[in-house]
Design a protein around this motif. Structure first.
Motif, PDB file in Angstrom:
ATOM      1  N   ILE A  91       0.850  -1.193   0.000  1.00  0.00           N
ATOM      2  CA  ILE A  91       0.000   0.000   0.000  1.00  0.00           C
ATOM      3  C   ILE A  91       0.884   1.241   0.000  1.00  0.00           C
ATOM      4  CG2 ILE A  91      -1.893  -1.138   1.229  1.00  0.00           C
ATOM      5  CD1 ILE A  91      -0.957   0.457   3.745  1.00  0.00           C
ATOM      6  N   ALA A  92       0.287   2.375  -0.382  1.00  0.00           N
ATOM      7  CA  ALA A  92       0.988   3.661  -0.315  1.00  0.00           C
ATOM      8  C   ALA A  92      -0.044   4.769  -0.160  1.00  0.00           C
ATOM      9  CB  ALA A  92       1.831   3.896  -1.560  1.00  0.00           C
ATOM     10  N   PRO A  98      -4.346  13.537   3.917  1.00  0.00           N
ATOM     11  CA  PRO A  98      -4.247  14.296   5.170  1.00  0.00           C
ATOM     12  C   PRO A  98      -3.922  13.457   6.407  1.00  0.00           C
ATOM     13  CG  PRO A  98      -6.546  13.925   4.619  1.00  0.00           C
ATOM     14  CD  PRO A  98      -5.742  13.377   3.471  1.00  0.00           C
ATOM     15  N   THR A  99      -3.860  12.138   6.249  1.00  0.00           N
ATOM     16  CA  THR A  99      -3.552  11.271   7.387  1.00  0.00           C
ATOM     17  C   THR A  99      -2.208  11.671   8.002  1.00  0.00           C
ATOM     18  OG1 THR A  99      -4.694   9.442   6.295  1.00  0.00           O
ATOM     19  CG2 THR A  99      -3.249   8.877   8.138  1.00  0.00           C
ATOM     20  N   PRO A 100      -2.153  11.873   9.326  1.00  0.00           N
ATOM     21  CA  PRO A 100      -0.888  12.259   9.969  1.00  0.00           C
ATOM     22  C   PRO A 100       0.236  11.278   9.634  1.00  0.00           C
ATOM     23  CG  PRO A 100      -2.700  12.445  11.520  1.00  0.00           C
ATOM     24  CD  PRO A 100      -3.257  11.773  10.294  1.00  0.00           C
ATOM     25  N   THR A 106       2.880   3.902  10.557  1.00  0.00           N
ATOM     26  CA  THR A 106       2.437   2.694  11.252  1.00  0.00           C
ATOM     27  C   THR A 106       1.704   1.741  10.317  1.00  0.00           C
ATOM     28  OG1 THR A 106       2.215   3.965  13.312  1.00  0.00           O
ATOM     29  CG2 THR A 106       1.084   1.845  13.208  1.00  0.00           C
ATOM     30  N   ILE A 107       0.759   2.277   9.545  1.00  0.00           N
ATOM     31  CA  ILE A 107      -0.068   1.455   8.655  1.00  0.00           C
ATOM     32  C   ILE A 107       0.762   0.892   7.495  1.00  0.00           C
ATOM     33  CG2 ILE A 107      -2.008   1.509   7.045  1.00  0.00           C
ATOM     34  CD1 ILE A 107      -3.271   3.646   8.907  1.00  0.00           C
ATOM     35  N   THR A 108       1.590   1.752   6.899  1.00  0.00           N
ATOM     36  CA  THR A 108       2.389   1.312   5.750  1.00  0.00           C
ATOM     37  C   THR A 108       3.381   0.229   6.148  1.00  0.00           C
ATOM     38  OG1 THR A 108       2.191   3.549   4.826  1.00  0.00           O
ATOM     39  CG2 THR A 108       3.833   2.097   3.834  1.00  0.00           C
ATOM     40  N   MET A 109       4.033   0.398   7.299  1.00  0.00           N
ATOM     41  CA  MET A 109       4.993  -0.601   7.765  1.00  0.00           C
ATOM     42  C   MET A 109       4.309  -1.929   8.050  1.00  0.00           C
ATOM     43  SD  MET A 109       8.264  -0.897   8.230  1.00  0.00           S
ATOM     44  CE  MET A 109       8.811   0.814   8.404  1.00  0.00           C
ATOM     45  N   ALA A 110       3.100  -1.870   8.612  1.00  0.00           N
ATOM     46  CA  ALA A 110       2.381  -3.096   8.967  1.00  0.00           C
ATOM     47  C   ALA A 110       2.116  -3.968   7.746  1.00  0.00           C
ATOM     48  CB  ALA A 110       1.072  -2.747   9.668  1.00  0.00           C
ATOM     49  N   PHE A 172      12.059   3.234  12.964  1.00  0.00           N
ATOM     50  CA  PHE A 172      11.490   4.268  12.102  1.00  0.00           C
ATOM     51  C   PHE A 172      10.071   4.610  12.526  1.00  0.00           C
ATOM     52  CE2 PHE A 172       8.743   5.102   8.394  1.00  0.00           C
ATOM     53  CZ  PHE A 172       9.219   6.361   8.063  1.00  0.00           C
ATOM     54  N   VAL A 173       9.240   3.595  12.756  1.00  0.00           N
ATOM     55  CA  VAL A 173       7.852   3.836  13.150  1.00  0.00           C
ATOM     56  C   VAL A 173       7.789   4.560  14.489  1.00  0.00           C
ATOM     57  CG1 VAL A 173       5.682   2.731  13.802  1.00  0.00           C
ATOM     58  CG2 VAL A 173       6.957   1.894  11.822  1.00  0.00           C
ATOM     59  N   GLU A 174       8.593   4.112  15.441  1.00  0.00           N
ATOM     60  CA  GLU A 174       8.601   4.742  16.767  1.00  0.00           C
ATOM     61  C   GLU A 174       9.007   6.214  16.680  1.00  0.00           C
ATOM     62  OE1 GLU A 174      10.782   4.209  21.137  1.00  0.00           O
ATOM     63  OE2 GLU A 174      10.938   2.628  19.612  1.00  0.00           O
TER      64      GLU A 174
END
Length: 273
Positions: A91-92, A98-100, A106-110, A172-174
């Motif tokens: 996904i990208a 506008p999503t923070p 978080t979502i992309t890494m998951a 990176f996510v943290e």
């Protein structure tokens, strides 16, 4: 014996084109088109059947471990394993979404890294001797590499295990969640970061297969190019069939090929890190 191939996230875009190409190039092979949504997946299969091709369908949500497990069990039961795996699902977020950024990271890494790794860990044990894994990365990984800080490059170069890569991606996510990622040398692209993670993971996996008891298993990753898909809002300079060319090339590398853990672009290895 007929080869068994599977493409993740393949009801549309590059994945769909990879299924089309494999159906044409695998003489007598069995090619699985997979999709999270069963209806969309079966519709995609019917589209290819109208072209005279004969893909099979299996439901697969790479974010659902039970779904991955069902796929593994069915492949093992029906075919005794898997010969070709093209890891396409990803996904990208759009540039203007506008999503923070913390949530995007978080979502992309998951999906692009963690779920990708879960598919690898679940399906690699059923790969047959001579199997090929072709994982889609992105030229964004090269841009990412050019833009990150030198100390972070050294840490990527030092990875030795899957856990080393997992720790970098988790970091990176943290940092993104606390808005400190740029202070630590990262950049503002969750997608590119995940695709660099795929490259690093591929390097580890490819090298690990050299010690595997099964002969001639190759794991490599791919830059498909800038392709006209929903992800690029149709802005690419390649058709989906052109974008499928390198992933399928890597999936069909001939017996005895010694290239492992590398990234291919336009059917050639690129060494950028």
């Amino acid at each position: 014996m007929a080869k068994v191939a599977l493409v993740t996230g393949s009801n549309k875009g590059i994945g769909f084109a990879c299924v089309r190409a494999l159906c044409k190039q695998l003489n007598g092979g069995i090619v699985y088109l997979t999709s999270r949504d069963e209806g969309r997946g079966k519709t995609a299969v019917e589209e290819l059947k109208k072209e005279g091709l004969n893909p099979s369908f299996h439901q697969l949500d790479i974010n659902d471990q039970e779904s991955i497990n069902r796929l593994r069990d069915d492949l093992q039961k029906e075919h005794g394993g898997l010969d070709i795996l093209i890891q396409n699902a990803a996904i990208a977020f759009k540039n203007k979404d506008p999503t923070p950024f913390a949530e995007q990271a978080t979502i992309t890494m998951a999906t692009n890294f963690t779920a990708h790794l879960n598919v690898c860990r679940t399906l690699f044990p059923i790969l047959k001797p001579g199997a090929r894994v072709s994982s889609l990365s992105s030229f964004g990984a090269v841009i990412f590499w050019d833009k990150i800080r030198e100390d972070l490059k050294k840490r990527f170069n030092a990875v030795k295990t899957e856990d080393d890569v997992i720790k970098l991606m988790a970091e990176f996510v943290e940092l993104a969640q606390s808005h400190k990622h740029k202070d630590k040398g990262w950049i503002d692209s969750a997608y590119w970061a995940t695709k660099m993670g795929v490259c690093a993971l591929t390097k580890i996996q490819g090298e690990a297969m050299l010690a595997d008891s099964r002969d001639d298993i190759l794991v490599n990753c791919v830059d498909p190019g800038y392709v006209q898909t929903e992800m690029t809002s149709g802005g690419g300079n390649k058709t989906t069939d052109e974008g499928a060319k390198t992933p399928v090339y890597v999936a069909l590398l001939p017996p005895g090929t010694k290239t492992h853990g590398k990234m291919f672009s336009d059917c050639k290895v690129i060494n950028f890190w």
